[in-house]
Design an enzyme around this catalytic site. Sequence first.
Site, PDB file in Angstrom:
ATOM      1  CD  GLU A  84      -3.547  -1.618  15.077  1.00  0.00           C
ATOM      2  OE1 GLU A  84      -2.863  -0.643  14.776  1.00  0.00           O
ATOM      3  OE2 GLU A  84      -4.781  -1.570  15.206  1.00  0.00           O
TER       4      GLU A  84
ATOM      5  CE  LYS B 103     -10.008   2.930   8.467  1.00  0.00           C
ATOM      6  NZ  LYS B 103      -9.141   3.431   9.475  1.00  0.00           N
TER       7      LYS B 103
ATOM      8  CG  HIS C 100      -2.773   2.500   5.428  1.00  0.00           C
ATOM      9  ND1 HIS C 100      -3.839   2.512   6.282  1.00  0.00           N
ATOM     10  CD2 HIS C 100      -1.777   1.870   6.095  1.00  0.00           C
ATOM     11  CE1 HIS C 100      -3.492   1.919   7.415  1.00  0.00           C
ATOM     12  NE2 HIS C 100      -2.243   1.520   7.325  1.00  0.00           N
TER      13      HIS C 100
ATOM     14  CE  LYS D 222      -6.711   0.693  17.452  1.00  0.00           C
ATOM     15  NZ  LYS D 222      -5.777   0.779  16.338  1.00  0.00           N
TER      16      LYS D 222
ATOM     17  CG  ASP E 294      -9.891   1.855  13.312  1.00  0.00           C
ATOM     18  OD1 ASP E 294      -9.798   2.878  12.614  1.00  0.00           O
ATOM     19  OD2 ASP E 294      -8.932   1.365  13.939  1.00  0.00           O
TER      20      ASP E 294
ATOM     21  CG  HIS F  96      -7.133  -1.553   7.109  1.00  0.00           C
ATOM     22  ND1 HIS F  96      -7.107  -0.635   6.086  1.00  0.00           N
ATOM     23  CD2 HIS F  96      -6.919  -0.844   8.238  1.00  0.00           C
ATOM     24  CE1 HIS F  96      -6.887   0.578   6.582  1.00  0.00           C
ATOM     25  NE2 HIS F  96      -6.773   0.474   7.881  1.00  0.00           N
TER      26      HIS F  96
ATOM     27  CE  LYS G  95      -0.126  -1.894   6.175  1.00  0.00           C
ATOM     28  NZ  LYS G  95       0.819  -1.322   7.103  1.00  0.00           N
TER      29      LYS G  95
ATOM     30  NE  ARG H  38     -10.646  23.049  13.110  1.00  0.00           N
ATOM     31  CZ  ARG H  38     -11.952  23.248  12.984  1.00  0.00           C
ATOM     32  NH1 ARG H  38     -12.548  22.917  11.867  1.00  0.00           N
ATOM     33  NH2 ARG H  38     -12.663  23.768  13.959  1.00  0.00           N
TER      34      ARG H  38
HETATM   35  C1  BG6 Z   1      -5.723   2.637  10.541  1.00  0.00           C
HETATM   36  C2  BG6 Z   1      -6.579   2.514  11.753  1.00  0.00           C
HETATM   37  O1  BG6 Z   1      -6.508   2.661   9.384  1.00  0.00           O
HETATM   38  O2  BG6 Z   1      -4.817   1.535  10.477  1.00  0.00           O
HETATM   39  C3  BG6 Z   1      -5.728   2.462  13.001  1.00  0.00           C
HETATM   40  O3  BG6 Z   1      -7.469   3.633  11.831  1.00  0.00           O
HETATM   41  C4  BG6 Z   1      -4.700   1.354  12.890  1.00  0.00           C
HETATM   42  O4  BG6 Z   1      -6.528   2.277  14.167  1.00  0.00           O
HETATM   43  C5  BG6 Z   1      -3.935   1.464  11.580  1.00  0.00           C
HETATM   44  O5  BG6 Z   1      -3.813   1.468  13.982  1.00  0.00           O
HETATM   45  C6  BG6 Z   1      -3.048   0.256  11.373  1.00  0.00           C
HETATM   46  O6  BG6 Z   1      -2.210   0.485  10.278  1.00  0.00           O
HETATM   47  P1  BG6 Z   1      -0.779  -0.204  10.166  1.00  0.00           P
HETATM   48  O7  BG6 Z   1      -0.280   0.226   8.839  1.00  0.00           O
HETATM   49  O8  BG6 Z   1       0.026   0.314  11.319  1.00  0.00           O
HETATM   50  O9  BG6 Z   1      -1.021  -1.676  10.274  1.00  0.00           O
END
Ligand code: BG6
Length: 490
Positions: free
Chosen positions: A221, A153, A183, A344, A240, A245, A187, A54
Amino acid sequence: MNKKKNQTEKFEPFNIIVFGGDGDLALRKIYPALFHRFMDGQFINPFNIVAITRHENHDEIFQLKLKKFISESITSVEKHASEIETFMQKVFLIAAKNHNALEYKKLSEFLNQYKNYQNIYYFSTPSSAFGGISRTLKETNLVNPHSKVVLEKPLGHSLESSNEINDQISQAFNEKQIYRIDHYLGKETVQNLMVLRFTNNLFEKAWNCENIENVQITVAESLGVGSRAGYYDNSGALLDMVQNHLLQLLCLVAMEPPNILEADQVRNEKLKVLDALRLFNKKSVVTDTIKGQYTRGNLNGEEVSSYLEDIEKYSSKTETFVAIKAFVDNWRWKNVPFYLRTGKRMKKRYSEIVINFKTVKHNIFPSQEQMSNNKLIIRLQPEERIELVQMTKIPGPGGYRYKPISLKLDYIDSFKERFPDAYERLIIDVIRGNQTLFMRQDELQAAWKWTESISNSWKLVNQTNILYEAGTWGPGDSIMQGEDTWVTKS
Ligand code: BG6
């Protein structure tokens, strides 16, 4: 450069165009992933990376940031100095703020120099911008049948908004050109789930409600929301983490074997699982879900602030923790609870899947206390490993005493190579045109439908957050510790 023989599959020359090109995700994940694949000698054919940002006249700051993030992703900057230099010469910056045709002229001129390259458009912006970007790409003739689009996402904030975004993108790209990234599917340990299940007869025979008591999927986390307050407060843990996931992990555990490892076969099986998820209602959402929010606390000796302080918005009702007892209503999984938990600011970071098997039907050691069940523990991160907990006789003369002992397979000990980051695998799959690890639109819709049955029911019953101290295992404390029992709320 390391030209590893098994990795030198030829790709077509490509341009990867990253929208949101100086954003956090691009700098932390996308460019380092491309750099590692480059460094491993996988890009034998020419390529270019175009970062769309941007900001005007931003080159110098961008180059510094790029270098910093790439350097942080490797062990020795000195050793790879010339590779970093060569790689950085492949990255070009183009400013576009409003995503209109005029702004895309420069992009068009750039791409027209490389007419025989495939163009991969990587949308790493908020999804509200996806429609506009796709439209302008199409208007400016930058989309052809070989183009691909990668979507980060969250794709919308509800089923309806997600469908709208998809409709807009579909005006420019068809389903075979769309790569919706989760993602977690990139893994190594998550991919190993399919290998574990579908190459080991031992497990597959026992993988059903006859033998399994429950399945526990935990993604804890220790991080808080960091600099993502604006985004996170509109999402919360359910959107989220769970909607994508955790549901994807559940699919890999619960799906039937596809007849072959091909994109649509795998995705058809995952879709069946998502479609079989029992929807929540006003009653079950109260008994079978918990939502929570972290308060100030002590995380490994350090005082950390509360969620409300982190986001500087003291009225927020957003959940930073969620635990759900889910059911997959089909033949294989009848009445087997799948406990999904994520939060979290938990005590520590770990992601794990535990398959709790039923205990044997009859105990032939009547003098012994209750025996434990077998558990298959799949530690996804960190300290990646697989453990099989089994009852074992304690050595000693006379009588029988036994206790649970683990058979352990530590990934780190068995595989000395570096684990590629999830993004490396996924980006390579996009270049190769392999959609197996990407979500199809119907999967996404089914995931939204189930997730909305929770969020809508929460609204109807006005379900409130249970507060938990940062640095603990969340509300009820024990529910994050892999215990078999569901904690009832008091
Ligand atoms: C993301 C979330 O998709 O995945 C985050 O938006 C989260 O909030 C993250 O922290 C966790 O990914 P990983 O690979 O660190 O477990």
